[in-house]
Write an enzyme that holds these catalytic residues in place. Structure first.
Site, PDB file in Angstrom:
ATOM      1  N   GLU A 115       0.848  -1.192   0.000  1.00 18.91           N
ATOM      2  CA  GLU A 115       0.000   0.000   0.000  1.00 18.91           C
ATOM      3  C   GLU A 115       0.882   1.239   0.000  1.00 18.91           C
ATOM      4  O   GLU A 115       2.003   1.202   0.503  1.00 18.91           O
ATOM      5  CB  GLU A 115      -0.877   0.021   1.263  1.00 18.91           C
ATOM      6  CG  GLU A 115      -1.913  -1.082   1.313  1.00 18.91           C
ATOM      7  CD  GLU A 115      -2.427  -1.299   2.740  1.00 18.91           C
ATOM      8  OE1 GLU A 115      -3.295  -0.539   3.173  1.00 18.91           O
ATOM      9  OE2 GLU A 115      -1.922  -2.214   3.416  1.00 18.91           O
ATOM     10  N   LYS A 117       2.479   4.520   1.265  1.00 21.62           N
ATOM     11  CA  LYS A 117       2.696   5.053   2.609  1.00 21.62           C
ATOM     12  C   LYS A 117       2.335   6.530   2.585  1.00 21.62           C
ATOM     13  O   LYS A 117       3.114   7.363   2.111  1.00 21.62           O
ATOM     14  CB  LYS A 117       4.149   4.845   3.035  1.00 21.62           C
ATOM     15  CG  LYS A 117       4.390   5.232   4.478  1.00 21.62           C
ATOM     16  CD  LYS A 117       5.802   4.844   4.913  1.00 21.62           C
ATOM     17  CE  LYS A 117       6.036   5.158   6.369  1.00 21.62           C
ATOM     18  NZ  LYS A 117       5.743   6.536   6.737  1.00 21.62           N
ATOM     19  N   ASP A 119       1.664  10.264   3.666  1.00 17.90           N
ATOM     20  CA  ASP A 119       2.369  11.132   4.597  1.00 17.90           C
ATOM     21  C   ASP A 119       1.345  12.011   5.304  1.00 17.90           C
ATOM     22  O   ASP A 119       1.100  13.146   4.912  1.00 17.90           O
ATOM     23  CB  ASP A 119       3.390  11.978   3.822  1.00 17.90           C
ATOM     24  CG  ASP A 119       4.459  12.518   4.737  1.00 17.90           C
ATOM     25  OD1 ASP A 119       4.483  12.133   5.925  1.00 17.90           O
ATOM     26  OD2 ASP A 119       5.282  13.317   4.270  1.00 17.90           O
ATOM     27  N   TYR A 227      -7.166   1.724   6.388  1.00 15.64           N
ATOM     28  CA  TYR A 227      -6.333   0.568   6.052  1.00 15.64           C
ATOM     29  C   TYR A 227      -6.296  -0.548   7.091  1.00 15.64           C
ATOM     30  O   TYR A 227      -5.587  -1.537   6.891  1.00 15.64           O
ATOM     31  CB  TYR A 227      -4.921   0.985   5.662  1.00 15.64           C
ATOM     32  CG  TYR A 227      -4.208   1.933   6.602  1.00 15.64           C
ATOM     33  CD1 TYR A 227      -3.907   1.565   7.902  1.00 15.64           C
ATOM     34  CD2 TYR A 227      -3.816   3.192   6.154  1.00 15.64           C
ATOM     35  CE1 TYR A 227      -3.239   2.439   8.746  1.00 15.64           C
ATOM     36  CE2 TYR A 227      -3.143   4.076   6.996  1.00 15.64           C
ATOM     37  CZ  TYR A 227      -2.864   3.689   8.279  1.00 15.64           C
ATOM     38  OH  TYR A 227      -2.206   4.552   9.113  1.00 15.64           O
ATOM     39  N   LYS A 316      10.971   3.260   2.862  1.00 15.72           N
ATOM     40  CA  LYS A 316      10.947   4.729   2.782  1.00 15.72           C
ATOM     41  C   LYS A 316      11.755   5.197   1.587  1.00 15.72           C
ATOM     42  O   LYS A 316      12.907   4.780   1.402  1.00 15.72           O
ATOM     43  CB  LYS A 316      11.564   5.330   4.048  1.00 15.72           C
ATOM     44  CG  LYS A 316      10.715   5.103   5.278  1.00 15.72           C
ATOM     45  CD  LYS A 316       9.855   6.301   5.588  1.00 15.72           C
ATOM     46  CE  LYS A 316      10.550   7.227   6.536  1.00 15.72           C
ATOM     47  NZ  LYS A 316       9.701   7.923   7.453  1.00 15.72           N
ATOM     48  N   CYS A 411      11.712  48.303  -7.297  1.00 14.27           N
ATOM     49  CA  CYS A 411      11.110  47.091  -7.860  1.00 14.27           C
ATOM     50  C   CYS A 411      11.828  46.698  -9.150  1.00 14.27           C
ATOM     51  O   CYS A 411      11.999  47.536 -10.043  1.00 14.27           O
ATOM     52  CB  CYS A 411       9.635  47.350  -8.140  1.00 14.27           C
ATOM     53  SG  CYS A 411       8.842  46.060  -9.081  1.00 14.27           S
ATOM     54  N   CYS A 414       9.470  47.436 -12.293  1.00 15.24           N
ATOM     55  CA  CYS A 414       8.980  48.749 -12.688  1.00 15.24           C
ATOM     56  C   CYS A 414       9.776  49.903 -12.099  1.00 15.24           C
ATOM     57  O   CYS A 414       9.533  51.052 -12.453  1.00 15.24           O
ATOM     58  CB  CYS A 414       7.517  48.901 -12.283  1.00 15.24           C
ATOM     59  SG  CYS A 414       7.315  49.099 -10.505  1.00 15.24           S
ATOM     60  N   CYS A 429       6.323  46.086  -3.616  1.00 15.14           N
ATOM     61  CA  CYS A 429       6.395  47.213  -4.544  1.00 15.14           C
ATOM     62  C   CYS A 429       5.111  48.006  -4.363  1.00 15.14           C
ATOM     63  O   CYS A 429       4.022  47.444  -4.403  1.00 15.14           O
ATOM     64  CB  CYS A 429       6.492  46.705  -5.980  1.00 15.14           C
ATOM     65  SG  CYS A 429       6.148  47.982  -7.207  1.00 15.14           S
ATOM     66  N   CYS A 434       2.345  48.730 -11.293  1.00 14.25           N
ATOM     67  CA  CYS A 434       3.472  47.837 -11.573  1.00 14.25           C
ATOM     68  C   CYS A 434       3.043  46.741 -12.558  1.00 14.25           C
ATOM     69  O   CYS A 434       2.057  46.054 -12.315  1.00 14.25           O
ATOM     70  CB  CYS A 434       3.957  47.205 -10.275  1.00 14.25           C
ATOM     71  SG  CYS A 434       5.271  46.008 -10.498  1.00 14.25           S
TER      72      CYS A 434
END
Ligand SMILES: [Zn+2]
Length: 669
Positions: A115, A117, A119, A227, A316, A411, A414, A429, A434
């Protein structure tokens, strides 16, 4: 009459459960969201008329009262063990050899179930008389925390099951996960609201399941994959693990379809390799493959080594990380004007793809990592599309970089001023015009969940910007077919489709229009609250900071974001152009009564027929206010069963305590 009601309600509940199962368990919906909501609303209306007949497993009862004082500790029926890990093919084959040795005579018949695994976070669900009775976290393995109220909000967890292959009392174990897309969306919203991002989907799933606000849990699309199936005392229910999975699926639980029965360790190894290649295609994160001995009798014979079972192992996958050099740190400008530092990396292969960029989030993160240009760093790829720098390497083999990064004062797109607002991690900015902001705000406006203009993606918006055809969101509604046809790769058919989509967007409700404006700190949920509270764009635009803060859930930061936006004359002009184009500028304002005007309520305990949210809404609709804690200013404490310390406080302060029936009388229900 009442019998008739019961039949109608039960028929509706059955229908809703059926569609919940199709949608949340099988990922195969047969009706639209609107049709589904319609069914739920019909049931709610019926149940509101006859609150005494609401059943605890009714689909309307997923969100209930909050746990009063944190989570109760409850012992598990049998320990929730963690598995031993294997990190290489050799370790896997060693384990297989040991299983065969210990299996003795039956060795030739050893079968394995593979199956994914997942997380996420493990949970144990107790069903009694076919109803969900309890949801526990793993805790320390022996004792878990009771998170039933939150588990109830997960739509792939059935609140009740039919007589179907499982006994009346049983236990299911599984994993709760947050899909990657939902995780990213949540993080984007958190960022817009000035909150810290969750590190990964697992943390956000774990954090969500342990929040004390079932409402919040209900808004986050968690999935539960089952499960294990046990008896109520924690004994095995089936002779084969595979049959347990099939029975769970048959009873309406979500069981991961990517499971495989293997007869040899070679087949197991093939499964492991296959998913290492294909894991990126999954909508949720996995970090390996779990391999279990199929026969539960053999499982019992194999038993345990100290803490972990001998009959299962978790293979793993290696963390998807790599080491490389930061060649430069660039700056990207986002929709809200946020400047994000991005590391330009010497390209490195990580988990099957070449990575040459990694995000550094903001100046705080750069300082935390202590990163300089020229440093060797560890880069990790997780659920986020953009890899991130996790730490700087500092040893003889990896000389440190010497060039410090500074956020530019102008920026990069711009040349506008860059500011860092006091107390915020981000630089922005400030130029409203912009081009980077404009391009991304058009993209945001057109995106799913906002105006939903299909076909208006990255590439097209880029073309719009380059040709000057669309410079801001209002320009979208001035596009003509002739102009569209001047664009490269734009055919007559797609031009017409796009125009149809744009026309359709004009009827999107007010909250979408507000969300689509891209006001700083105003995400989807806040836009909805603002639309509900003010009922029109004009009222929202005219609202001062104090009026804005009267809206539930709107604090000083959001209020400042809204004012900042509408105080800019260019933005007011933009709204006027949208109005002229025919977009929705009015919503359905919540009608407020006056029966409870100026009265402040505190709600505690579980009410017989309303959830706290519903009660709160009733009070607010009648002109009252709901506060979180009892003080001298509280007029009434509305108490249900199992009230918390708030009731004691109310008595101490001599605040009047009322029940739900009294509230209904007060507002004339
Ligand atoms: Zn700029």
């Amino acid at each position: 009459m009442s019998k008739n009601f019961q039949q109608q309600a039960e028929a509706l509940r059955e229908k809703i459960r059926h569609h919940e199962h199709l949608y949340y368990v099988l990922d195969a919906p047969q009706i639209s969201d609107a049709e589904f909501d319609e069914l739920v609303n019909r049931l709610k209306a019926l149940e509101n008329e006859h609150p005494e007949m609401v059943t605890p497993d009714s689909p309307t009862q997923r969100v209930g009262g909050r746990p009063a004082e944190g989570f109760q500790k409850v012992p598990h029926s049998r320990s929730m063990l963690s598995l031993d890990n294997a990190y290489s093919e050799a370790e896997l084959r060693d384990w297989d050899r040991r299983v065969h040795e210990l299996a003795g005579d039956g060795a030739g018949k050893v079968e394995y179930v593979c199956e994914l695994k997942l997380d996420g976070l493990s949970l144990a669900l107790w069903y009694r008389k076919r109803m969900l009775a309890r949801g526990l976290t793993r805790g320390d393995g022996a004792i878990g925390e009771d998170v039933t109220t939150n588990v109830r909000t997960i739509r792939s967890v059935p609140l009740s099951i039919k007589k179907n292959g499982l006994p009346a009392d049983f236990e299911v174990r599984g994993e709760v996960v947050m899909p990657i897309a939902a995780f990213q969306k949540m993080n984007d919203e958190r960022e817009e609201q000035g909150l810290a991002r969750f590190a990964n989907p697992r943390n956000s799933a774990a954090g969500t399941i342990r929040t004390l606000e079932p409402n919040i849990v209900a808004q986050r699309p968690l999935m539960f994959f089952s499960y294990f199936a046990y008896t109520a005392d924690g004994a095995d229910l089936f002779d084969k693990h595979w049959d347990a999975l099939e029975a769970l699926a048959g009873a309406g639980f979500k069981v991961n379809p990517n499971r495989k029965l293997c007869k040899t360790v070679d087949q197991v190894w093939a499964v492991i390799q296959q998913w290492e290649e294909e894991r990126d295609a999954l909508p949720y994160e996995i970090d390996g493959i779990v391999i279990k001995v199929n026969a539960t009798r053999l499982q019992r014979e194999l038993g345990f080594t100290g803490k972990a079972p001998r009959w299962a192992i978790a293979y793993k996958y290696a963390a998807r990380a790599g080491e490389t050099v930061i060649e430069d740190i660039l700056v990207q400008v986002g929709r809200t004007g946020k400047l994000t530092p991005v590391a330009a990396l010497k390209p490195v292969h990580i988990g099957g793809t070449t990575v040459s960029r990694a995000t550094l989030h903001n100046m705080d993160e750069i300082e935390r990592l202590g990163v300089k240009i020229g440093d060797w760093v560890v880069v990790e790829r997780g659920g986020d599309v953009i890899p991130k720098v996790v730490r700087v390497l500092d040893d003889k083999k990896h000389p440190r970089g010497t060039k410090k990064f500074h956020m530019p004062a102008k920026c990069p797109e711009c040349g506008g001023h860059v500011v860092r607002v006091e107390g915020e991690a981000d630089h922005r900015c400030v130029n409203a015009a912009c081009p980077a902001k404009a391009r991304l705000s058009v993209l945001h406006f057109a995106s799913r969940g906002v105006m939903n203009i299909e076909g208006m993606g990255d590439a097209l918006v880029e073309q719009f910007a380059a040709t000057g055809l669309v410079k801001d969101i209002a320009d979208i509604f001035d596009i003509s077919e002739d102009k569209l046809l001047t664009l490269e790769r734009m055919g007559k058919k797609s031009a017409q489709n796009l125009l149809e989509q744009i026309a359709k967007a004009k009827s999107a409700p007010l909250e979408r229009v507000i969300f689509g404006l891209g006001i700083r700190m105003v995400g989807e949920r806040t836009a909805q609250l603002l639309a509900e509270h003010f009922g029109s764009m004009d009222k929202l635009m005219a609202a001062g900071t104090e009026q804005l803060m009267e809206v539930e859930g709107v604090g000083p930061n959001v209020a400042a974001g809204v004012r900042e936006f509408f105080d800019e004359p260019k933005n007011v002009k933009l709204v006027e152009r949208l109005r002229k184009a025919g977009l929705t500028m009015k919503g359905e304002a919540r009608k407020r009564g006056t029966k409870l005007a100026d009265k402040t309520f505190v709600i505690t305990g579980t009410l017989p027929s309303y959830s706290r949210d519903e009660a709160k809404r009733l009070i607010e609709d009648a002109g009252g206010k709901v506060s979180g804690s009892v003080s001298k200013k509280t007029d009434y404490v509305l108490a249900g069963s199992d009230p918390g310390s708030k009731l004691d406080k109310a008595r101490e302060l001599k605040v009047e305590v009322i029940d739900e029936a009294a509230l209904k009388r007060m507002i004339g229900l």
